[in-house]
Each structure stands twice: as C-alpha cells, then as structure tokens.
Scaffold this active site. Structure first.
Site, PDB file in Angstrom:
ATOM      1  N   ASP A 106       0.780  -1.226   0.000  1.00 13.43           N
ATOM      2  CA  ASP A 106       0.000   0.000   0.000  1.00 13.43           C
ATOM      3  C   ASP A 106       0.820   1.288   0.000  1.00 13.43           C
ATOM      4  N   CYS A 161     -15.444  -5.847 -18.501  1.00 12.84           N
ATOM      5  CA  CYS A 161     -16.618  -5.141 -17.959  1.00 12.84           C
ATOM      6  C   CYS A 161     -17.771  -5.155 -18.968  1.00 12.84           C
ATOM      7  N   CYS A 184     -21.472  -3.267 -18.829  1.00 15.78           N
ATOM      8  CA  CYS A 184     -21.868  -3.010 -17.426  1.00 15.78           C
ATOM      9  C   CYS A 184     -21.383  -1.630 -16.968  1.00 15.78           C
ATOM     10  N   CYS A 188     -14.241  10.812  -3.863  1.00 16.67           N
ATOM     11  CA  CYS A 188     -14.483   9.441  -3.374  1.00 16.67           C
ATOM     12  C   CYS A 188     -14.625   9.443  -1.849  1.00 16.67           C
ATOM     13  N   CYS A 217     -15.392   3.205   1.848  1.00 20.21           N
ATOM     14  CA  CYS A 217     -16.663   2.994   1.146  1.00 20.21           C
ATOM     15  C   CYS A 217     -16.492   1.755   0.277  1.00 20.21           C
ATOM     16  N   CYS A 250     -20.393  -4.693  -8.043  1.00 24.02           N
ATOM     17  CA  CYS A 250     -19.747  -5.357  -9.182  1.00 24.02           C
ATOM     18  C   CYS A 250     -20.175  -6.826  -9.299  1.00 24.02           C
TER      19      CYS A 250
HETATM   20  C1  B12 Z   1      -4.228   6.090  -3.616  1.00 21.00           C
HETATM   21  C2  B12 Z   1      -5.077   4.872  -3.316  1.00 21.00           C
HETATM   22  C3  B12 Z   1      -6.435   5.081  -3.095  1.00 21.00           C
HETATM   23  C4  B12 Z   1      -7.110   6.411  -3.369  1.00 21.00           C
HETATM   24  C5  B12 Z   1      -7.305   6.532  -4.910  1.00 21.00           C
HETATM   25  C6  B12 Z   1      -7.985   5.268  -5.491  1.00 21.00           C
HETATM   26  C7  B12 Z   1      -7.595   4.899  -6.894  1.00 21.00           C
HETATM   27  N1  B12 Z   1      -8.548   4.324  -7.605  1.00 21.00           N
HETATM   28  O1  B12 Z   1      -6.466   5.063  -7.327  1.00 21.00           O
HETATM   29  C8  B12 Z   1      -8.416   6.280  -2.525  1.00 21.00           C
HETATM   30  C9  B12 Z   1      -8.161   6.834  -1.135  1.00 21.00           C
HETATM   31  C10 B12 Z   1      -9.648   6.965  -3.107  1.00 21.00           C
HETATM   32  C11 B12 Z   1      -8.537   4.766  -2.455  1.00 21.00           C
HETATM   33  C12 B12 Z   1      -9.734   4.106  -2.240  1.00 21.00           C
HETATM   34  C13 B12 Z   1      -9.861   2.726  -2.202  1.00 21.00           C
HETATM   35  N2  B12 Z   1      -8.861   1.817  -2.181  1.00 21.00           N
HETATM   36 CO1  B12 Z   1      -7.011   2.281  -2.508  1.00 21.00          CO
HETATM   37  N3  B12 Z   1      -5.193   2.542  -2.905  1.00 21.00           N
HETATM   38  C14 B12 Z   1      -4.507   3.585  -3.253  1.00 21.00           C
HETATM   39  C15 B12 Z   1      -3.049   3.213  -3.509  1.00 21.00           C
HETATM   40  C16 B12 Z   1      -2.222   3.643  -2.307  1.00 21.00           C
HETATM   41  C17 B12 Z   1      -2.435   3.814  -4.788  1.00 21.00           C
HETATM   42  C18 B12 Z   1      -3.325   3.644  -6.037  1.00 21.00           C
HETATM   43  C19 B12 Z   1      -2.912   4.605  -7.074  1.00 21.00           C
HETATM   44  O2  B12 Z   1      -1.752   4.678  -7.432  1.00 21.00           O
HETATM   45  N4  B12 Z   1      -3.865   5.427  -7.548  1.00 21.00           N
HETATM   46  C20 B12 Z   1      -3.572   6.530  -8.384  1.00 21.00           C
HETATM   47  C21 B12 Z   1      -4.035   6.384  -9.811  1.00 21.00           C
HETATM   48  C22 B12 Z   1      -3.046   7.145 -10.684  1.00 21.00           C
HETATM   49  O3  B12 Z   1      -4.019   5.074 -10.154  1.00 21.00           O
HETATM   50  P1  B12 Z   1      -5.130   4.353 -10.998  1.00 21.00           P
HETATM   51  O4  B12 Z   1      -6.518   4.291 -10.583  1.00 21.00           O
HETATM   52  O5  B12 Z   1      -4.470   3.081 -11.240  1.00 21.00           O
HETATM   53  O6  B12 Z   1      -5.187   5.363 -12.210  1.00 21.00           O
HETATM   54  C23 B12 Z   1      -5.061   4.956 -13.446  1.00 21.00           C
HETATM   55  C24 B12 Z   1      -6.354   5.190 -14.205  1.00 21.00           C
HETATM   56  O7  B12 Z   1      -6.932   6.400 -13.794  1.00 21.00           O
HETATM   57  C25 B12 Z   1      -5.819   5.133 -15.554  1.00 21.00           C
HETATM   58  N5  B12 Z   1      -6.318   6.138 -16.458  1.00 21.00           N
HETATM   59  C26 B12 Z   1      -6.264   7.461 -16.382  1.00 21.00           C
HETATM   60  N6  B12 Z   1      -6.819   7.989 -17.456  1.00 21.00           N
HETATM   61  C27 B12 Z   1      -7.200   6.954 -18.225  1.00 21.00           C
HETATM   62  C28 B12 Z   1      -7.808   6.926 -19.449  1.00 21.00           C
HETATM   63  C29 B12 Z   1      -8.071   5.681 -19.990  1.00 21.00           C
HETATM   64  C30 B12 Z   1      -8.692   5.660 -21.315  1.00 21.00           C
HETATM   65  C31 B12 Z   1      -7.746   4.474 -19.318  1.00 21.00           C
HETATM   66  C32 B12 Z   1      -8.052   3.138 -19.877  1.00 21.00           C
HETATM   67  C33 B12 Z   1      -7.141   4.538 -18.077  1.00 21.00           C
HETATM   68  C34 B12 Z   1      -6.885   5.772 -17.571  1.00 21.00           C
HETATM   69  O8  B12 Z   1      -4.407   5.359 -15.512  1.00 21.00           O
HETATM   70  C35 B12 Z   1      -4.094   5.815 -14.220  1.00 21.00           C
HETATM   71  C36 B12 Z   1      -2.624   5.650 -13.898  1.00 21.00           C
HETATM   72  O9  B12 Z   1      -2.154   4.330 -14.079  1.00 21.00           O
HETATM   73  C37 B12 Z   1      -3.139   1.651  -3.658  1.00 21.00           C
HETATM   74  C38 B12 Z   1      -1.921   0.880  -3.126  1.00 21.00           C
HETATM   75  C39 B12 Z   1      -0.746   1.014  -4.088  1.00 21.00           C
HETATM   76  N7  B12 Z   1       0.408   1.426  -3.597  1.00 21.00           N
HETATM   77  O10 B12 Z   1      -0.895   0.762  -5.252  1.00 21.00           O
HETATM   78  C40 B12 Z   1      -4.423   1.304  -2.859  1.00 21.00           C
HETATM   79  C41 B12 Z   1      -5.349   0.209  -3.448  1.00 21.00           C
HETATM   80  C42 B12 Z   1      -5.515   0.465  -4.927  1.00 21.00           C
HETATM   81  N8  B12 Z   1      -6.618   0.463  -2.770  1.00 21.00           N
HETATM   82  C43 B12 Z   1      -7.285  -0.594  -2.485  1.00 21.00           C
HETATM   83  C44 B12 Z   1      -8.573  -0.599  -1.906  1.00 21.00           C
HETATM   84  C45 B12 Z   1      -9.071  -1.923  -1.350  1.00 21.00           C
HETATM   85  C46 B12 Z   1      -9.342   0.576  -1.857  1.00 21.00           C
HETATM   86  C47 B12 Z   1     -10.823   0.703  -1.453  1.00 21.00           C
HETATM   87  C48 B12 Z   1     -11.709  -0.441  -1.920  1.00 21.00           C
HETATM   88  C49 B12 Z   1     -10.872   0.871   0.093  1.00 21.00           C
HETATM   89  C50 B12 Z   1     -12.266   1.172   0.662  1.00 21.00           C
HETATM   90  N9  B12 Z   1     -13.122   0.165   0.794  1.00 21.00           N
HETATM   91  O11 B12 Z   1     -12.554   2.295   1.015  1.00 21.00           O
HETATM   92  C51 B12 Z   1     -11.214   2.050  -2.138  1.00 21.00           C
HETATM   93  C52 B12 Z   1     -11.727   1.824  -3.563  1.00 21.00           C
HETATM   94  C53 B12 Z   1     -12.089   3.091  -4.300  1.00 21.00           C
HETATM   95  C54 B12 Z   1     -11.962   2.929  -5.814  1.00 21.00           C
HETATM   96  N10 B12 Z   1     -13.051   2.822  -6.526  1.00 21.00           N
HETATM   97  O12 B12 Z   1     -10.815   2.870  -6.309  1.00 21.00           O
HETATM   98  C55 B12 Z   1      -6.550  -1.869  -2.924  1.00 21.00           C
HETATM   99  C56 B12 Z   1      -7.182  -2.385  -4.208  1.00 21.00           C
HETATM  100  C57 B12 Z   1      -7.275  -3.890  -4.332  1.00 21.00           C
HETATM  101  C58 B12 Z   1      -7.895  -4.233  -5.669  1.00 21.00           C
HETATM  102  N11 B12 Z   1      -8.825  -5.167  -5.687  1.00 21.00           N
HETATM  103  O13 B12 Z   1      -7.563  -3.669  -6.673  1.00 21.00           O
HETATM  104  C59 B12 Z   1      -5.066  -1.307  -3.087  1.00 21.00           C
HETATM  105  C60 B12 Z   1      -4.231  -1.984  -4.165  1.00 21.00           C
HETATM  106  C61 B12 Z   1      -4.395  -1.444  -1.695  1.00 21.00           C
HETATM  107  C62 B12 Z   1      -3.872  -2.844  -1.415  1.00 21.00           C
HETATM  108  N12 B12 Z   1      -2.584  -2.980  -1.144  1.00 21.00           N
HETATM  109  O14 B12 Z   1      -4.580  -3.815  -1.443  1.00 21.00           O
HETATM  110  N13 B12 Z   1      -7.340   4.152  -2.659  1.00 21.00           N
HETATM  111  S1  SF4 Z   2     -19.410  -3.100 -11.770  1.00 16.90           S
HETATM  112 FE1  SF4 Z   2     -17.617  -4.404 -12.172  1.00 16.90          FE
HETATM  113  S2  SF4 Z   2     -18.039  -5.357 -14.173  1.00 16.90           S
HETATM  114 FE2  SF4 Z   2     -19.454  -3.614 -13.945  1.00 16.90          FE
HETATM  115  S3  SF4 Z   2     -18.356  -1.922 -14.936  1.00 16.90           S
HETATM  116 FE3  SF4 Z   2     -17.853  -1.819 -12.754  1.00 16.90          FE
HETATM  117  S4  SF4 Z   2     -15.953  -2.951 -12.586  1.00 16.90           S
HETATM  118 FE4  SF4 Z   2     -16.831  -3.509 -14.553  1.00 16.90          FE
HETATM  119  S1  SF4 Z   3     -15.576   3.848  -3.019  1.00 12.10           S
HETATM  120 FE1  SF4 Z   3     -17.658   4.753  -2.876  1.00 12.10          FE
HETATM  121  S2  SF4 Z   3     -17.384   6.942  -3.268  1.00 12.10           S
HETATM  122 FE2  SF4 Z   3     -15.479   5.915  -3.895  1.00 12.10          FE
HETATM  123  S3  SF4 Z   3     -15.748   5.551  -6.074  1.00 12.10           S
HETATM  124 FE3  SF4 Z   3     -16.510   3.706  -5.042  1.00 12.10          FE
HETATM  125  S4  SF4 Z   3     -18.715   4.074  -4.739  1.00 12.10           S
HETATM  126 FE4  SF4 Z   3     -17.787   6.043  -5.235  1.00 12.10          FE
END
Ligand code: B12
Ligand code: SF4
Ligand code: SF4
Length: 356
Positions: A114, A169, A172, A195, A222, A229
């Site tokens: 993380d 996906c 969906c 978020c 959250c 999903c």
């Molecule tokens: C920062 C972070 C957060 C942030 C940002 C979340 C996010 N989606 O990145 C916050 C605080 C919101 C968060 C929330 C959660 N997190 Co978090 N988080 C992290 C952390 C520390 C870094 C992730 C990261 O680098 N994000 C930054 C962005 C840049 O990354 P990204 O989403 O991959 O972004 C890419 C896309 O946006 C894409 N993109 C951008 N533009 C475009 C355009 C196109 C066309 C496409 C295809 C893609 C694309 O490219 C970006 C860069 O690669 C990781 C641990 C780690 N070190 O990796 C855990 C991690 C991702 N989190 C995790 C979890 C469990 C959660 C939560 C479920 C916790 C909860 N229940 O509250 C929520 C889920 C929210 C969600 N829907 O993502 C797990 C995920 C496990 C899994 N199944 O994937 C991780 C891996 C932690 C762990 N060690 O297990 N998290």
């Molecule tokens: S709910 Fe799951 S399967 Fe549906 S769009 Fe989101 S990530 Fe994809």
């Molecule tokens: S964790 Fe909750 S607030 Fe964050 S993106 Fe998912 S549904 Fe939205």
C-alpha cells in the site's frame, strides 16, 4: 509467496512496469491532498532508475472476504473491519522473502504494501493476475476484488509475464451508476477528491459541503462500487482470520458520538482506522449523523457544537442543520454571536440561510 499464505501470486519484470496515464491523472488534480502521490510520481515514471537492483516484482494477492454489512447505522469498509492489513500482509511478504533467500542465497529483496511508491493493481494487471475494472480496482475473474495486494521486489530475473488479461466489464456500468458522489469522471478513472474513501480516510480538514449529504453513513472508507460489481459473486463470502470484523468496532452512531481519544487509540490500535485519527473519525461520524437524520442523536450531536476543535464544531453544525433544519434556528443564532472561527461562522451562516 503461496507458502507464505498468499492465495495467488504472479511476477513481472520491473522493466515491464509502466503507467501511461499517471501524469495526466495527477495534472487533473485527481489526487487531491495526497501529496505523497505527486512525490512518488518520479519513482513511478522510471521504476528501474529508482530500484537499480530490482529485476522483478512478484505480486501477492490475499482475499479478505466480505461479509454482509452489520446492522449498525455506521458503516466501516470491509477491509478495515479487522486487523490492519498493512501489518498482516507485510509479515507475509517478510516470510516470502525469507523463504526466497533460503532457496536463492544472495538474492536482494524489498517489500511494499500500500504505502510504497509503486502502483500495486497495475503490477497485478501486468503480471496477468486479472484486469482493472471501470471502478479502477483489480478484478480476478474467479475471485472478484475483495483482496489485498502486496509486492515483493527481487534481484531475480523472470521471463516476461503472461499477457495481461482482456478487460471484461463489457457494457456493465453498475459501479459508475451506484457511486453516490459521482467520483468517476469517466470509466476507469477515479477523481479521488470525490471518493468517500478519500474523504473519510485521506482528507484531513473540512469535508467539502456539497459532498457531505452524498456520503451516507460511511464513517471509514466505502465499498459501494465493489459491492455493486457482478464479478464479486465469485468472491469469498466469509471474512475469517485476522480480517474477520471485530464485534467491538461494529458500533452504532450513538456509541461513536461518545468515543474518547483514549478509547479510539485502544480500539483501533492495530487497525487501518488509525489512519484517519480520532479527530477525523469523529468528523466522519458527525457527517454520518447528519445523513442518518435520527432525532434521538440530536442532543449528542449538539454537544459537539461546543467542542474546542473548530473542525468538529463545523461538522456538528452541519449535521444538526441536516437533522432538524428549522428546530435549531434560535439556538444557532446565539452560536453565531459567540463563534470566532471564520470557517465555522461561515458554516453557521449557510445553515441559517438554508433553514429560512
Ligand atoms: C491512492 C489509493 C487510493 C485512493 C485513490 C484510489 C484509486 N482508484 O487510485 C483512494 C483513497 C480513493 C482509495 C480508495 C480505495 N482503495 Co485504494 N489505494 C490507493 C493506492 C495507495 C495507490 C493507487 C494509485 O496509485 N492510484 C492513483 C491512480 C493514478 O491510479 P489508478 O486508478 O491506477 O489510475 C489509473 C487510471 O486512472 C488510468 N487512467 C487514467 N486515465 C485513463 C484513461 C483511460 C482511457 C484508461 C483506460 C485509463 C486511464 O491510468 C491511471 C494511472 O495508471 C493503492 C496501493 C498502491 N500502492 O498501489 C491502494 C489500493 C488500490 N486500494 C485498495 C482498496 C481496497 C481501496 C478501497 C476499496 C478501500 C475502501 N473500501 O474504502 C477504495 C476503492 C475506491 C476505488 N473505486 O478505487 C486496494 C485495491 C485492491 C484491488 N482489488 O484492486 C489497493 C491496491 C491497496 C492494497 N494494497 O490492497 N485508494
Ligand atoms: S461493476 Fe464491475 S463489471 Fe461492472 S463496470 Fe464496474 S468494474 Fe466492470
Ligand atoms: S468507493 Fe464509494 S465513493 Fe469511492 S468511487 Fe466507489 S462508490 Fe464512489
């Protein structure tokens, strides 16, 4: 990794790790106050330079399971309902490293869970473990997404990983539709600033007013987009072992409103909830009370409007206004005369205006 307890593991050469959209994501401001993400960007842009001894990354996946939410009117995310995963997964990574060193003496290792400067879900995707869904988390087709990821960097070379899995996906949009704060500006892209997970865990100060009413009764994290999903129908449904929800933390809002800093420290001493701190937790509880609207909580919420901390006073005023917009009008006028903090004053004035 499997001997250390991970349910699944796969490796990729470090040279294969790239994040093409990272800079655009940061430039759009989606990281909010997570300044460490900006600091880590240099490493993430060129991981080989940052880790010159590393040749490969092994990703470990550990399913924590998700049980039905408790009957409590305050929701904690599944992942935070048991022991802090950072502690558990780190121990497993240490065990995996020790095992590897025994089998390959002289190998160099480093582990991250993380908090490290690498994107774990991207590593998992490139290692072929699963695909990134529109909710931006990793999905493993026969497991769903209720799991933690951890990384073991080593000086061992590995063959190129199997090709990443195709995204599945389809049409969906369940996760995008259910998100109450509309945190996805586009599929696969999350604006963390909206978020609930970010707002309740990472954000230190005032929760933006326009988002509070959308946050429901989440007091830490959250799970809505993951719960929605359809791939999670394949997920483990019983949370056991260290990640089983602890009964002591399955309290309701009435109880949380009376939580002292000392109790918080004891209750969450080895829990991920520590990250938000007592002050952040109480702030979240007050927002949840406003959204819950139960008038039996009015008196307890009211008491927080007299707290020494302006952050808690501000959220308590907002919660009271949500719970009983007209009832507190007279009393709030009195508060206005005594309040000195400009942000709290502004909040009271907005509440008064909107109750008229
Ligand atoms: C920062 C972070 C957060 C942030 C940002 C979340 C996010 N989606 O990145 C916050 C605080 C919101 C968060 C929330 C959660 N997190 Co978090 N988080 C992290 C952390 C520390 C870094 C992730 C990261 O680098 N994000 C930054 C962005 C840049 O990354 P990204 O989403 O991959 O972004 C890419 C896309 O946006 C894409 N993109 C951008 N533009 C475009 C355009 C196109 C066309 C496409 C295809 C893609 C694309 O490219 C970006 C860069 O690669 C990781 C641990 C780690 N070190 O990796 C855990 C991690 C991702 N989190 C995790 C979890 C469990 C959660 C939560 C479920 C916790 C909860 N229940 O509250 C929520 C889920 C929210 C969600 N829907 O993502 C797990 C995920 C496990 C899994 N199944 O994937 C991780 C891996 C932690 C762990 N060690 O297990 N998290
Ligand atoms: S709910 Fe799951 S399967 Fe549906 S769009 Fe989101 S990530 Fe994809
Ligand atoms: S964790 Fe909750 S607030 Fe964050 S993106 Fe998912 S549904 Fe939205």
């Amino acid at each position: 990794m499997l001997q250390a307890g991970f349910h699944e593991a796969a490796s990729l050469p470090l040279a294969a790790l790239r994040e093409p959209h990272l800079q655009a994501w940061l430039d759009a401001g989606h990281a909010g106050e997570m300044d460490w993400m900006v600091r880590h960007a240099r490493v993430r842009r060129d991981p080989e330079r940052a880790f010159p001894r590393t040749r490969s990354v092994t990703v470990g996946l550990f399913e924590f399971g998700a049980v039905a939410p408790s009957a409590s009117n305050a929701r904690l995310a599944h992942y935070a309902s048991g022991k802090d995963y950072h502690l558990v997964i780190k121990d497993m990574l240490r065990a995996a490293a020790a095992d590897l060193i025994q089998r390959a003496p002289g190998v160099w290792t480093r582990s991250f869970v993380d908090a490290g400067p690498l994107n774990e879900k991207r590593c998992a995707e490139l290692a072929g473990l699963g695909f990134i869904g529109k909710h931006t988390n990793l999905i493993v087709p026969d497991r769903g997404s209720w799991f933690f990821l951890g990384l073991l960097l080593t000086s061992l070379t590995v063959d190129a990983a199997t090709a990443p899995q195709a995204e599945r996906c389809g049409t969906c949009t369940a996760c995008l539709d259910i998100c109450p704060t509309k945190a996805f500006p586009a599929p696969f892209v999350l604006d963390a600033r909206r978020c609930i997970s970010y707002l309740t865990i990472e954000l230190r100060g005032v929760i933006p007013r326009e988002l509070r009413a959308l946050m429901g009764t989440w007091v830490f994290g959250c799970d809505l987009c993951l719960e929605a999903c359809p791939w999670n129908r394949f997920a483990v449904r019983t949370a056991a072992g260290p990640f089983a929800p602890r009964p002591a933390t399955q309290r309701d809002l009435n109880s949380w409103l009376q939580l002292t800093p000392a109790e918080f420290e004891v209750l969450f001493q080895d829990s991920a909830v520590q990250r938000t701190g007592w002050r952040g937790f109480l702030r979240n509880v007050l927002v949840a009370c406003g959204n819950n609207g139960n008038s039996a909580l009015l008196e307890l919420v009211h008491a927080w409007t007299r707290d020494a901390d302006p952050l808690l006073r501000l959220h308590a005023h907002w919660a009271l206004w949500r719970m009983a917009p007209a009832a507190t009008h007279f009393w709030r006028q009195q508060c206005l005369d005594n309040e000195t903090d400009p942000q709290v004053l502004e909040e009271i004035q907005l509440c008064l205006q909107e109750s008229n």
